[in-house]
Design a protein around this motif. Structure first.
Motif, PDB file in Angstrom:
ATOM      1  N   UNK A 120       0.829  -1.207   0.000  1.00  0.00           N
ATOM      2  CA  UNK A 120       0.000   0.000   0.000  1.00  0.00           C
ATOM      3  C   UNK A 120       0.865   1.260   0.000  1.00  0.00           C
ATOM      4  N   UNK A 121       1.985   1.224   0.734  1.00  0.00           N
ATOM      5  CA  UNK A 121       2.867   2.388   0.782  1.00  0.00           C
ATOM      6  C   UNK A 121       3.512   2.644  -0.578  1.00  0.00           C
ATOM      7  N   UNK A 122       3.893   1.573  -1.281  1.00  0.00           N
ATOM      8  CA  UNK A 122       4.453   1.736  -2.629  1.00  0.00           C
ATOM      9  C   UNK A 122       3.412   2.332  -3.578  1.00  0.00           C
ATOM     10  N   UNK A 123       2.155   1.957  -3.385  1.00  0.00           N
ATOM     11  CA  UNK A 123       1.075   2.526  -4.197  1.00  0.00           C
ATOM     12  C   UNK A 123       0.950   4.022  -3.948  1.00  0.00           C
ATOM     13  N   UNK A 124       1.031   4.410  -2.680  1.00  0.00           N
ATOM     14  CA  UNK A 124       0.944   5.833  -2.340  1.00  0.00           C
ATOM     15  C   UNK A 124       2.083   6.627  -2.973  1.00  0.00           C
ATOM     16  N   UNK A 125       3.272   6.061  -2.961  1.00  0.00           N
ATOM     17  CA  UNK A 125       4.418   6.739  -3.579  1.00  0.00           C
ATOM     18  C   UNK A 125       4.207   6.904  -5.081  1.00  0.00           C
ATOM     19  N   UNK A 126       3.657   5.862  -5.716  1.00  0.00           N
ATOM     20  CA  UNK A 126       3.392   5.926  -7.156  1.00  0.00           C
ATOM     21  C   UNK A 126       2.367   7.011  -7.472  1.00  0.00           C
ATOM     22  N   UNK A 127       1.376   7.185  -6.590  1.00  0.00           N
ATOM     23  CA  UNK A 127       0.330   8.188  -6.824  1.00  0.00           C
ATOM     24  C   UNK A 127       0.879   9.610  -6.814  1.00  0.00           C
TER      25      UNK A 127
END
Length: 364
Positions: A220-227
């Motif tokens: 989930x944290x990697x997703x937030x960084x991608x966003x």
């Protein structure tokens, strides 16, 4: 008829003086506590029994439940978790491995259990958490065991089968998913998150973002960084991730199950101490023949043990053979559980006590 006496309210200046005095007293008391914990740690290293001064969970829970005032119990827990964490680390730096990266739910659970003064070490896989403990580079690890919506965490059970470390604690964390993005909700074209988070929000996504493409990513944290990096991309992640990466909260609490809870196991080399409100976890394998599992399960009934969790897990390389993971109320030092252990050792072809630990209630 007598007039009612008016209560004199303190002036702002007087209030400020009183708050300043309390702050100074609090700082002095915290320093005194740190000094005492340092002495207790040294006594324990010399072989003295002082666990009651060092083990934190029971003391924090007692303080939270007995405290009366404007602060709710969860706030009291958080405050004392950080005080206890800081005091403990004056004496000995605590290293804790967790499934990273930072600002994931595992990171949030590690903070809930150990406080931010501990050295929290993010690693890439659940297997790596186990390895950090086995190599002695970290004293504890934290791994997800099950989610109330998605069930067991297969990678964790697989590692217990391969490398049965001790469970010495648990964290039950309420999982509240947020939709995070740099853009408005109407501009979102893709939604990224780990598979479990996407699964836990599938109905909300189908209703509110039916045209958006759903994409899986490692955390989930990697997703937030991608966003933060791509236009039209949103992430499903924690509030902490949104704050850290400076994202907009396009929607909050989008999990389909409002009682969505993930349970994490704290792992180490020893079981937890008996507290009077404990659970014990075991793992066993029976012979592959009729009635073998029923005979094993009947042992729990005979000893009047209440099971709180049971999972079957296929044996690696086996032919329709299974390991069984169970948890029950009580501590492994108690007579009825010792009897159960002795009986199961005779009825199984593999048996491991995975550990005893204090029962915890879900926290936000």
């Amino acid at each position: 008829m007598s007039k009612k006496k008016s209560v004199k309210r303190p002036t702002p200046t007087a209030l400020q003086r009183e708050v300043d005095q309390l702050d100074r007293e609090l700082a002095a008391l915290i320093q005194q506590r740190a000094d005492l914990i340092q002495v207790a740690t040294e006594l324990k290293a010399a072989g003295n029994t002082v666990d009651g001064l060092i083990d934190d969970d029971q003391r924090i829970e007692s303080l939270a439940q007995k405290s009366r005032g404007a602060l709710p119990p969860q706030e009291i827990r958080s405050i004392f978790r950080e005080i206890f964490s800081g005091c403990r680390n004056v004496a000995a730096r605590l290293k804790v491995a967790f499934l990273g990266p930072e600002y994931s739910y595992s990171h949030q659970a590690a903070i809930e259990r150990f406080g931010q003064s501990a050295e929290l070490v993010p690693v890439a896989t659940i297997a790596a958490v186990f390895e950090e403990i086995s190599r002695g580079t970290c004293q504890f690890g934290l791994v997800p065991v099950e989610n109330s919506s998605d069930g067991r965490v297969t990678d964790t059970l697989d590692m217990f089968a391969k490398q049965p470390l001790k469970i010495c604690g648990e964290v039950q964390l309420r999982i509240h998913h947020c939709l995070l993005a740099k853009c408005d909700r109407a501009a979102i074209r893709e939604v990224y998150s780990k598979p479990q988070a996407l699964s836990q929000c599938r109905n909300w996504l189908a209703k509110h973002l039916p045209q958006a493409r759903v994409c899986e990513i490692t955390s989930t944290a990697a997703a937030a960084q991608l966003a933060t990096q791509q236009a039209g991309v949103a992430a499903i992640a924690s509030r902490a991730a949104g704050v850290n990466y400076g994202l907009n909260f396009a929607a909050e609490n989008i999990e389909d199950n409002p009682r969505n809870v993930t349970r994490f196991a704290v792992i180490g080399n020893e079981s937890g101490k008996k507290t009077g409100d404990d659970k014990t976890a075991m793992m066993f394998q029976t012979e592959h023949k009729p009635g073998a599992l029923a005979d094993a399960m009947n042992i729990f009934k005979r000893n009047r043990l209440n099971l709180t969790w049971i999972e079957s897990f296929p044996v690696s390389g086996g032919d329709q053979e299974y390991l069984f993971f169970v948890e029950m109320e009580g501590h492994e030092s108690e007579l009825k559980i010792r009897r159960t252990i002795a009986a199961l050792e005779k009825k199984t072809i593999r048996f491991e006590v995975l550990g005893s630990f204090r029962k915890m209630t879900p926290t936000d």
